[in-house]
Write a protein that holds these residues in place. Structure first.
Motif, PDB file in Angstrom:
ATOM      1  N   LEU A 288       0.840  -1.189   0.000  1.00 10.83           N
ATOM      2  CA  LEU A 288       0.000   0.000   0.000  1.00 10.83           C
ATOM      3  C   LEU A 288       0.879   1.244   0.000  1.00 10.83           C
ATOM      4  O   LEU A 288       1.847   1.319   0.752  1.00 10.83           O
ATOM      5  CB  LEU A 288      -0.899   0.007   1.243  1.00 10.83           C
ATOM      6  CG  LEU A 288      -1.806   1.229   1.445  1.00 10.83           C
ATOM      7  CD1 LEU A 288      -2.953   1.205   0.441  1.00 10.83           C
ATOM      8  CD2 LEU A 288      -2.346   1.274   2.874  1.00 10.83           C
ATOM      9  N   GLU A 289       0.514   2.195  -0.839  1.00 15.03           N
ATOM     10  CA  GLU A 289       1.203   3.482  -0.837  1.00 15.03           C
ATOM     11  C   GLU A 289       0.167   4.595  -0.756  1.00 15.03           C
ATOM     12  O   GLU A 289      -0.900   4.517  -1.376  1.00 15.03           O
ATOM     13  CB  GLU A 289       2.072   3.648  -2.087  1.00 15.03           C
ATOM     14  CG  GLU A 289       3.267   2.708  -2.122  1.00 15.03           C
ATOM     15  CD  GLU A 289       4.207   2.978  -3.285  1.00 15.03           C
ATOM     16  OE1 GLU A 289       3.815   3.777  -4.174  1.00 15.03           O
ATOM     17  OE2 GLU A 289       5.306   2.404  -3.309  1.00 15.03           O
ATOM     18  N   LEU A 290       0.478   5.636   0.007  1.00 12.07           N
ATOM     19  CA  LEU A 290      -0.399   6.803   0.093  1.00 12.07           C
ATOM     20  C   LEU A 290       0.385   7.982   0.639  1.00 12.07           C
ATOM     21  O   LEU A 290       1.487   7.831   1.173  1.00 12.07           O
ATOM     22  CB  LEU A 290      -1.618   6.517   0.967  1.00 12.07           C
ATOM     23  CG  LEU A 290      -1.419   6.073   2.414  1.00 12.07           C
ATOM     24  CD1 LEU A 290      -1.156   7.256   3.334  1.00 12.07           C
ATOM     25  CD2 LEU A 290      -2.652   5.332   2.913  1.00 12.07           C
ATOM     26  N   ASP A 291      -0.196   9.156   0.500  1.00 11.51           N
ATOM     27  CA  ASP A 291       0.364  10.381   1.080  1.00 11.51           C
ATOM     28  C   ASP A 291      -0.528  10.828   2.226  1.00 11.51           C
ATOM     29  O   ASP A 291      -1.757  10.743   2.146  1.00 11.51           O
ATOM     30  CB  ASP A 291       0.447  11.494   0.036  1.00 11.51           C
ATOM     31  CG  ASP A 291       1.351  11.140  -1.133  1.00 11.51           C
ATOM     32  OD1 ASP A 291       2.223  10.277  -0.955  1.00 11.51           O
ATOM     33  OD2 ASP A 291       1.155  11.710  -2.224  1.00 11.51           O
ATOM     34  N   LEU A 292       0.099  11.335   3.285  1.00 14.33           N
ATOM     35  CA  LEU A 292      -0.623  11.762   4.487  1.00 14.33           C
ATOM     36  C   LEU A 292      -0.030  13.077   4.972  1.00 14.33           C
ATOM     37  O   LEU A 292       1.187  13.254   4.961  1.00 14.33           O
ATOM     38  CB  LEU A 292      -0.503  10.680   5.563  1.00 14.33           C
ATOM     39  CG  LEU A 292      -1.214  10.861   6.899  1.00 14.33           C
ATOM     40  CD1 LEU A 292      -1.544   9.488   7.497  1.00 14.33           C
ATOM     41  CD2 LEU A 292      -0.374  11.643   7.900  1.00 14.33           C
ATOM     42  N   LYS A 293      -0.907  13.976   5.418  1.00 16.55           N
ATOM     43  CA  LYS A 293      -0.434  15.270   5.935  1.00 16.55           C
ATOM     44  C   LYS A 293      -1.166  15.606   7.222  1.00 16.55           C
ATOM     45  O   LYS A 293      -2.382  15.435   7.332  1.00 16.55           O
ATOM     46  CB  LYS A 293      -0.643  16.384   4.901  1.00 16.55           C
ATOM     47  CG  LYS A 293      -0.132  17.741   5.365  1.00 16.55           C
ATOM     48  CD  LYS A 293      -0.107  18.774   4.236  1.00 16.55           C
ATOM     49  CE  LYS A 293      -1.487  19.152   3.761  1.00 16.55           C
ATOM     50  NZ  LYS A 293      -1.440  20.293   2.803  1.00 16.55           N
ATOM     51  N   ILE A 294      -0.416  16.093   8.197  1.00 14.46           N
ATOM     52  CA  ILE A 294      -0.958  16.546   9.479  1.00 14.46           C
ATOM     53  C   ILE A 294      -0.488  17.973   9.726  1.00 14.46           C
ATOM     54  O   ILE A 294       0.684  18.287   9.523  1.00 14.46           O
ATOM     55  CB  ILE A 294      -0.493  15.631  10.633  1.00 14.46           C
ATOM     56  CG1 ILE A 294      -1.127  14.243  10.496  1.00 14.46           C
ATOM     57  CG2 ILE A 294      -0.824  16.235  11.984  1.00 14.46           C
ATOM     58  CD1 ILE A 294      -0.648  13.250  11.532  1.00 14.46           C
ATOM     59  N   GLU A 295      -1.409  18.832  10.190  1.00 13.86           N
ATOM     60  CA  GLU A 295      -1.070  20.239  10.395  1.00 13.86           C
ATOM     61  C   GLU A 295      -1.139  20.674  11.855  1.00 13.86           C
ATOM     62  O   GLU A 295      -0.730  21.786  12.176  1.00 13.86           O
ATOM     63  CB  GLU A 295      -2.008  21.119   9.559  1.00 13.86           C
ATOM     64  CG  GLU A 295      -1.814  20.938   8.063  1.00 13.86           C
ATOM     65  CD  GLU A 295      -2.748  21.803   7.244  1.00 13.86           C
ATOM     66  OE1 GLU A 295      -2.377  22.155   6.107  1.00 13.86           O
ATOM     67  OE2 GLU A 295      -3.851  22.146   7.739  1.00 13.86           O
ATOM     68  N   ASN A 296      -1.652  19.806  12.744  1.00 18.07           N
ATOM     69  CA  ASN A 296      -1.804  20.194  14.140  1.00 18.07           C
ATOM     70  C   ASN A 296      -1.316  19.075  15.045  1.00 18.07           C
ATOM     71  O   ASN A 296      -1.530  17.895  14.766  1.00 18.07           O
ATOM     72  CB  ASN A 296      -3.268  20.513  14.438  1.00 18.07           C
ATOM     73  CG  ASN A 296      -3.457  21.119  15.809  1.00 18.07           C
ATOM     74  OD1 ASN A 296      -3.501  20.422  16.817  1.00 18.07           O
ATOM     75  ND2 ASN A 296      -3.549  22.452  15.858  1.00 18.07           N
TER      76      ASN A 296
ATOM     77  N   SER B 234       4.994  10.517   2.230  1.00 16.60           N
ATOM     78  CA  SER B 234       4.692   9.330   1.428  1.00 16.60           C
ATOM     79  C   SER B 234       4.941   8.071   2.262  1.00 16.60           C
ATOM     80  O   SER B 234       6.065   7.829   2.704  1.00 16.60           O
ATOM     81  CB  SER B 234       5.566   9.306   0.172  1.00 16.60           C
ATOM     82  OG  SER B 234       5.269  10.419  -0.652  1.00 16.60           O
ATOM     83  N   TYR B 235       3.886   7.293   2.480  1.00 18.76           N
ATOM     84  CA  TYR B 235       3.964   6.036   3.220  1.00 18.76           C
ATOM     85  C   TYR B 235       4.001   4.865   2.243  1.00 18.76           C
ATOM     86  O   TYR B 235       3.284   4.856   1.242  1.00 18.76           O
ATOM     87  CB  TYR B 235       2.736   5.857   4.110  1.00 18.76           C
ATOM     88  CG  TYR B 235       2.801   6.537   5.455  1.00 18.76           C
ATOM     89  CD1 TYR B 235       2.844   5.787   6.633  1.00 18.76           C
ATOM     90  CD2 TYR B 235       2.798   7.924   5.563  1.00 18.76           C
ATOM     91  CE1 TYR B 235       2.883   6.402   7.883  1.00 18.76           C
ATOM     92  CE2 TYR B 235       2.826   8.555   6.807  1.00 18.76           C
ATOM     93  CZ  TYR B 235       2.878   7.782   7.957  1.00 18.76           C
ATOM     94  OH  TYR B 235       2.915   8.387   9.183  1.00 18.76           O
TER      95      TYR B 235
ATOM     96  N   LYS C 157       6.306  -4.350   6.918  1.00 17.13           N
ATOM     97  CA  LYS C 157       7.444  -3.443   6.778  1.00 17.13           C
ATOM     98  C   LYS C 157       6.926  -2.072   6.363  1.00 17.13           C
ATOM     99  O   LYS C 157       5.981  -1.969   5.583  1.00 17.13           O
ATOM    100  CB  LYS C 157       8.436  -3.984   5.743  1.00 17.13           C
ATOM    101  CG  LYS C 157       9.074  -5.294   6.156  1.00 17.13           C
ATOM    102  CD  LYS C 157       9.620  -6.071   4.974  1.00 17.13           C
ATOM    103  CE  LYS C 157      10.782  -5.398   4.299  1.00 17.13           C
ATOM    104  NZ  LYS C 157      11.324  -6.233   3.182  1.00 17.13           N
ATOM    105  N   THR C 158       7.550  -1.020   6.888  1.00 17.84           N
ATOM    106  CA  THR C 158       7.074   0.329   6.603  1.00 17.84           C
ATOM    107  C   THR C 158       8.210   1.256   6.188  1.00 17.84           C
ATOM    108  O   THR C 158       9.349   1.104   6.627  1.00 17.84           O
ATOM    109  CB  THR C 158       6.353   0.935   7.829  1.00 17.84           C
ATOM    110  OG1 THR C 158       7.303   1.197   8.870  1.00 17.84           O
ATOM    111  CG2 THR C 158       5.279   0.000   8.351  1.00 17.84           C
ATOM    112  N   TRP C 159       7.837   2.220   5.361  1.00 18.44           N
ATOM    113  CA  TRP C 159       8.733   3.299   4.934  1.00 18.44           C
ATOM    114  C   TRP C 159       7.976   4.617   5.019  1.00 18.44           C
ATOM    115  O   TRP C 159       6.761   4.664   4.794  1.00 18.44           O
ATOM    116  CB  TRP C 159       9.172   3.123   3.479  1.00 18.44           C
ATOM    117  CG  TRP C 159      10.069   1.981   3.152  1.00 18.44           C
ATOM    118  CD1 TRP C 159      11.409   2.029   2.897  1.00 18.44           C
ATOM    119  CD2 TRP C 159       9.695   0.597   2.973  1.00 18.44           C
ATOM    120  NE1 TRP C 159      11.898   0.776   2.582  1.00 18.44           N
ATOM    121  CE2 TRP C 159      10.873  -0.121   2.625  1.00 18.44           C
ATOM    122  CE3 TRP C 159       8.502  -0.098   3.082  1.00 18.44           C
ATOM    123  CZ2 TRP C 159      10.864  -1.488   2.381  1.00 18.44           C
ATOM    124  CZ3 TRP C 159       8.490  -1.460   2.845  1.00 18.44           C
ATOM    125  CH2 TRP C 159       9.666  -2.144   2.503  1.00 18.44           C
TER     126      TRP C 159
END
Length: 464
Positions: A86-94, A165-166, A176-178
């Motif tokens: 699985l690949e995805l993009d994630l963003k956190i602002e707080n 990018s996960y 396994k994670t990156w």
């Protein structure tokens, strides 16, 4: 009449065209292995469960909105998956917006009086200074499997306020994670074989944090013709199996000190053979039987036949109520003392029920402490009680830095032979032993303290 062109010049355009078509065909084949899980327009194929936080699609991005006083909310796929990348993009602002990605997630709609409960493997998104993003957490079940104290170099991978990018590989028993191309976590576990993909909006208690956003985009998955991506660095592996090593661990120098069948690597302390009674093997578990609580006065300690200088030693242990034991290192067997052999000790203890926890100085005889010298800095949430398995680990670096871990969290660190270390020895029970704890090498020891204690997954690696 024009001269004929050389054959290779005539053929060259056709060769180039063929190479281009071949490249395109290969690229298309690779691209078709990926399947998009989010169409960029709506939440088709997904549903929100377990909480009341809201998910919306805005400008081609899934946005999760935090809501106060509601449980963790998950947007989960309607489809379940077994092995995948699985690949995805994630963003956190707080900083309040802790999040995560469920991999082979599970859902019980009847739990919590019908509110529902999501549980299972979660890949962390941690915006706080703890910085455990990419670690593996067992949501609503066992807790942390891979805290990033096990791979501190990866704590810098996650970027607050930016797209991250996960990459998550879940193939067979391996997770396994990156993050942003950086290798983060490696877990071997077989509790869940299938489950959903889920996106988390964490619960919040402060109303001022309501409405804070977590963003997800570019969500894609591979489920066929999977090719695991090799880790280039030497990461510590959390393996919940029984007395087994992965090929990756073997390739990085790890060896089992107990295979579940034989005690070949061990011998009785101050003895020429393994104890004839008291230490038994059953169902792959090494057990010392309980007697009167006396220190090494019944069956005796056991030590490794081999000596170690710089090393990484990991072990699982399970205590009974009120039990006392320990794992010692740099045991030289030169003291010829009565009782337990002398060495630095990773304390194993039931802190709640054994009186030794209240002795010593400032808690330096409690679980995972450097016995009688340094108290383990641990939180109750990372301690498994009697009847449950704990993961211990001792790391001694070539420069004499030493670390104790309990269930993946570093709880003690010091430097052998430093002035600070010697000052602690001078006010401890060990002050009678010259140069205590400073031997260049020594045996590893499992202690018989007259209480029933179980051991498994004993593995060691020499460090250079």
């Amino acid at each position: 009449m024009p001269r004929n062109r050389p054959l290779f010049l005539v053929a060259q355009p056709f060769l180039l065209a063929f190479a281009y078509l071949s490249f395109q065909t290969e690229s298309i084949a690779q691209n078709t292995q990926w399947r998009t899980l989010f169409n960029g327009k709506d939440l088709s194929g997904w549903k929100a469960v377990a909480g009341e936080a809201e998910f919306k699609v805005e400008n081609g991005v899934i946005v999760g909105y935090a809501k106060a006083n509601t449980p963790n909310t998950f947007l989960i796929t309607e489809q379940q998956f077994g092995d995948f990348v699985l690949e995805l993009d994630l963003k956190i602002e707080n900083l309040s917006s802790n999040s995560g990605i469920m991999a082979r997630g599970q859902y019980d709609p009847k739990a919590r009086e019908g509110q529902g409960l999501v549980f299972g493997y979660q890949i962390e998104a941690d915006p706080t200074s703890r910085a455990w993003s990419g670690g593996v957490y067992d949501e609503a079940r066992r807790g942390w499997l891979y805290p990033l104290d096990l791979n501190p170099a990866a704590k810098s991978a996650f970027k607050m306020g930016e797209w991250n990018s996960y990459r998550i590989e879940v193939i067979g028993k391996e997770i396994k994670t990156w993050i942003n191309g950086q290798e983060v976590a490696y877990v071997v576990d077989d509790m869940d074989a299938r489950g959903f993909i889920g996106l988390q909006v964490h619960s919040i208690s402060d109303a001022k944090d309501a409405g804070n956003k977590t963003y997800f985009r570019n969500i894609r998955i591979q489920t066929e013709n999977l090719k695991p991506k090799a880790f280039k660095k030497d990461l510590f592996v959390v393996n919940t199996g029984l007395n087994e090593l992965t090929a990756y661990e073997k390739g990085n120098g790890w060896k089992l000190l107990f295979d579940g069948k034989s005690t070949e690597a061990w011998v009785g302390a101050y003895k020429e053979t393994f104890p004839q009674k008291g230490w038994t093997i059953q169902d792959g578990i090494l057990k010392v039987e309980g007697t009167d609580g006396g220190e090494s006065s019944n069956f005796g300690d056991i030590v490794t036949k081999e000596k170690y200088a710089a090393f990484d030693f990991a072990f699982d242990f399970k205590i009974t109520e009120g039990a006392n034991s320990g794992v010692k290192y740099f045991v030289t067997l030169k003291e010829n003392n009565s009782g337990s052999a002398i060495g630095l000790e990773y304390q194993i203890l039931d802190d709640e029920r054994h009186p030794d926890a209240k002795m010593g100085r400032e808690g330096n005889r409690t679980l995972a402490s450097l016995y009688d010298l340094i108290k383990a800095n641990k939180q109750a949430r990372f301690v498994k009680g009697p009847g449950e398995w704990n993961k211990g680990r001792i790391v001694v670096y070539p420069d004499n830095r030493v670390e104790h871990y309990l269930n993946g969290v570093k709880v003690v660190e010091y430097v052998r032979g430093s002035q600070e270390f010697r000052d602690l020895v001078a006010i401890s029970k060990y002050k009678v032993w010259e140069n205590f704890g400073e031997a260049p090498e020594g045996h590893l020891l499992l202690q018989d303290h007259g209480n029933e204690v179980h051991f498994k997954n004993l593995k060691v690696k020499k460090l250079k």
